[in-house]
Design an enzyme around this catalytic site. Structure first.
Site, short mmCIF file in Angstrom:
data_model
loop_
_atom_site.label_atom_id
_atom_site.label_comp_id
_atom_site.label_asym_id
_atom_site.label_seq_id
_atom_site.Cartn_x
_atom_site.Cartn_y
_atom_site.Cartn_z
N CYS A 181 16.21 54.35 -43.65
CA CYS A 181 17.56 54.80 -43.29
C CYS A 181 18.45 53.62 -42.93
O CYS A 181 19.63 53.59 -43.26
CB CYS A 181 17.48 55.75 -42.09
SG CYS A 181 16.23 57.02 -42.26
C1 BEZ Z 1 11.89 55.24 -42.70
O1 BEZ Z 1 13.09 55.54 -42.80
O2 BEZ Z 1 11.45 54.28 -43.32
C2 BEZ Z 1 11.00 56.02 -41.81
C3 BEZ Z 1 11.40 57.28 -41.42
C4 BEZ Z 1 10.59 58.00 -40.58
C5 BEZ Z 1 9.40 57.47 -40.14
C6 BEZ Z 1 9.02 56.22 -40.53
C7 BEZ Z 1 9.83 55.48 -41.38
#
Ligand code: BEZ
Length: 178
Positions: A55
């Site tokens: 994100c």
């Molecule tokens: C990520 O955006 O990479 C992510 C999202 C949730 C948990 C772990 C990583």
């Protein structure tokens, strides 16, 4: 999901207000779904958590950079929502130097639950969070829907592609309904 009217929810945001004074001049400001969505055509994208790698490295900065292209396709605003409180969302926005994308704190998860997108992420120590999805929302109703595959609790993978800004922009440019 197409045609669904967004649930009416009140979000507890924190806004800077110098009249508050002191070292932390912020106050609560309630914002409703109507405040954000009424009379506008917007992109809404929802993700599992502020500051998480995909994100923060791809999805949010790419939406920020591509805002002008979305505007050219008739999009008024881009909103990013996450099951995180206003303090966390504000800190994330500051760290990302956001100008274009607006963050919505769904701290209680009420909006995400009423959208049917709340999933357990206890396997990551996160608790209840949002499944990844994005949507074009036109005057408070879903016009196009972009949901990552495999909606499930405690999913051991984190699919990302359908809800990417590049995919949504491609569909908007091609005038293809999702
Ligand atoms: C990520 O955006 O990479 C992510 C999202 C949730 C948990 C772990 C990583």
């Amino acid at each position: 999901m197409i045609g669904k009217k967004l649930p009416f929810v009140t979000f507890r945001t924190r806004v800077r207000d110098e009249s508050v004074g002191g070292p932390n001049p912020y106050r609560w400001q309630d914002m409703t779904t109507d405040d954000y969505f009424q009379g506008k055509r917007v992109v809404l994208f929802s993700l599992p958590g502020a500051f998480t790698p995909t994100c923060s490295t791809y999805q949010l900065p790419d939406f920020e950079k591509l805002f002008g292209e979305f505007q050219a396709e008739g999009i008024d605003e881009i909103y990013c929502i996450s099951v995180n409180d206003a303090f966390v969302m504000n800190a994330w926005g500051k760290s990302q130097h956001l100008v274009n994308v607006k963050l919505i704190p769904d701290g209680s998860g009420e909006f995400t639950r009423k959208m049917g997108m709340l999933v357990a992420k206890d396997n990551l120590g996160f608790g209840m969070r949002s499944w990844r999805y994005a949507a074009i929302i036109n005057d408070g109703a879903v016009e196009q829907w972009f949901e990552e595959e495999g909606y499930s609790d405690n999913c051991d993978s984190d699919p990302y592609g359908v809800s990417s800004p590049q995919n949504i922009l491609e569909k908007l440019k091609a005038k293809v309904a999702a």
